[in-house]
Design an enzyme around this catalytic site. Structure first.
Site, PDB file in Angstrom:
ATOM      1  N   ALA A 165      24.288  60.641  61.463  1.00 29.66           N
ATOM      2  CA  ALA A 165      25.388  61.175  60.644  1.00 29.66           C
ATOM      3  C   ALA A 165      25.191  60.738  59.197  1.00 29.66           C
ATOM      4  CB  ALA A 165      26.728  60.705  61.188  1.00 29.66           C
ATOM      5  N   THR A 182      25.575  62.073  56.366  1.00 28.98           N
ATOM      6  CA  THR A 182      26.627  62.373  55.407  1.00 28.98           C
ATOM      7  C   THR A 182      27.633  61.241  55.314  1.00 28.98           C
ATOM      8  OG1 THR A 182      26.390  64.674  56.113  1.00 28.98           O
ATOM      9  CG2 THR A 182      28.278  64.149  54.731  1.00 28.98           C
ATOM     10  N   ASP A 183      28.019  60.698  56.462  1.00 26.66           N
ATOM     11  CA  ASP A 183      28.997  59.611  56.485  1.00 26.66           C
ATOM     12  C   ASP A 183      28.455  58.359  55.815  1.00 26.66           C
ATOM     13  OD1 ASP A 183      31.410  60.494  58.248  1.00 26.66           O
ATOM     14  OD2 ASP A 183      29.654  61.213  59.328  1.00 26.66           O
ATOM     15  N   TYR A 184      27.186  58.069  56.028  1.00 22.38           N
ATOM     16  CA  TYR A 184      26.615  56.871  55.410  1.00 22.38           C
ATOM     17  C   TYR A 184      26.531  57.027  53.890  1.00 22.38           C
ATOM     18  CZ  TYR A 184      25.580  55.021  60.004  1.00 22.38           C
ATOM     19  OH  TYR A 184      25.707  54.529  61.284  1.00 22.38           O
ATOM     20  N   GLY A 243      29.992  56.581  52.637  1.00 22.59           N
ATOM     21  CA  GLY A 243      30.388  55.185  52.725  1.00 22.59           C
ATOM     22  C   GLY A 243      29.808  54.354  51.601  1.00 22.59           C
TER      23      GLY A 243
END
Length: 384
Positions: A164, A166-168, A171
């Site tokens: 994932a 995109t999430d990292y 973040g």
């Protein structure tokens, strides 16, 4: 002393981008109070696979946090959260835009309670623009951003990156935005709003294909493991597996040819410079793989490394974790957990010489710290 010691973070996030952000802040010393809804908590607590009832997903991004259960629709619990916010430095949330405002916890609501607070929202498309109200998940953003369209084999379908990503990205950008806002607060005494979008975050990483589009007016196509601007910079087949070669400049191209005993390729007009190698990519790959078939992966890597040619092999996750470099960099760490005993987590990649990351708390049970935190803030205890 930890660099963020004394910083209090109210964590209203769940799943990945937000919890990853707050975990990294916690690793550097911040006190992170994770607010979870009664009964379920962070939904990743229920995501397989499990270790003795604990989600490995949840365990991976929730160390160094205190779990407090509050129902934000309950007036008493909402008032308790306001009391926590009034003494906090940072609030991080990843609700759908508008949801917290409906509960009385918009940035304007919160900043009236605590003008010094840094309020960070992480959402799919940000707080402004025609898509601001849409939910955003990694797989959707990978498709919508164009990343999937340039990922995969030329004759295959668009392909999702295997994590994932995109999430990292979101973040990490959230951490950057929060720290920048805290630096400005030292000068002004006031906090501010940090607006992080998964869509923006992933677009920012597409500078190479976007640059090609700006230059040519065309959308780049899927190229598998080939690089659009450099050759050889790709995965090639050796006798017993795949090797990755990154000959990114003329010197490295020459060294590569010498390492495999193919010095004649240096003067071959088809390969005399990077532009020609790109034009004759198919012939180049054929020539190199024919030579590579003479060697096992280990033999080939030793030859290339002896000539300072960047290279590596395609590994499984298990093989990658077994690399001595992982232990040397403390990128797998052992955590003592009250229910599970010793568990492994990935380490923090930010290496500070004077104030390194540390694990103070294992991933918490749901509501484990509710009474402790409420008592610390002078609020009545709640048995949950």
């Amino acid at each position: 002393m930890s660099v963020l010691q004394g910083l209090r973070v109210i964590d209203l996030t769940r799943v990945l981008a937000g919890p990853f952000c707050t975990m990294m802040l916690g690793d550097m010393g911040a006190e992170v109070i994770k607010i979870e809804e009664p009964g379920q908590g962070d939904e990743t607590r229920g995501w397989a696979p499990f270790i003795d009832g604990w989600s490995t997903y949840f365990l991976g991004v929730n160390r160094n946090k205190k779990s407090v259960v509050l129902d934000l629709k309950d007036p008493q619990d909402a008032d308790a959260l306001r009391r926590l916010i009034a003494k906090a430095d940072v609030l991080v949330e990843n609700f759908k835009p508008g949801s917290l405002a409906n509960l009385g916890f918009s940035y304007s609501d919160v900043s009236r309670l605590n003008p010094r607070i840094v309020y960070c929202s992480i959402s799919g498309y940000g707080q402004t623009g025609p898509r601001a109200g849409l939910s955003g998940y990694d797989v959707i953003i990978q498709g919508e951003s164009g990343l999937m369209d340039v990922t995969g084999q030329p004759d295959g379908p668009p392909t999702r990156v295997g994590i994932a990503i995109t999430d990292y990205f979101a973040g990490f950008y959230a951490i950057q935005g929060i720290l920048l806002a805290l630096i400005e607060r030292q000068q002004t005494g006031h906090g501010q709003y940090v607006d992080i979008a998964l869509f923006d975050s992933l677009l920012s990483a597409l500078s190479l294909p976007v640059g090609i589009h700006f230059a040519t007016g065309q959308s780049p196509q899927r190229m598998g493991n080939d690089h659009p601007s450099i050759a050889p910079y790709e995965t090639l087949r050796a006798r017993n597996g795949f090797i990755i070669v990154a000959a990114g400049n003329p010197r490295l191209w020459t060294q590569l040819c010498i390492a495999i005993g193919a010095e004649h390729l240096v003067d071959d007009p088809r390969f005399e410079n990077n532009t020609e190698r790109l034009r004759h990519r198919t012939e180049l790959k054929r020539e190199l793989e024919t030579r590579f078939q003479q060697f096992t992966l280990d033999e080939l890597i030793k030859r290339l490394q002896a000539h300072n040619v960047p290279c590596g092999q395609v590994r499984s996750i298990a093989d990658a974790l077994a690399d001595p470099q992982v232990a040397a960099r403390e990128m797998v760490i052992a955590i003592e957990h009250p229910d599970l005993g010793t568990i492994n987590n990935l380490g923090n990649p930010v290496k500070l010489s004077a104030s390194p990351a540390e694990v103070r708390l294992p991933p918490p049970r749901l509501g484990e710290h509710t009474d402790e935190v409420l008592k610390e803030f002078g609020l009545p205890s709640k048995l949950r």
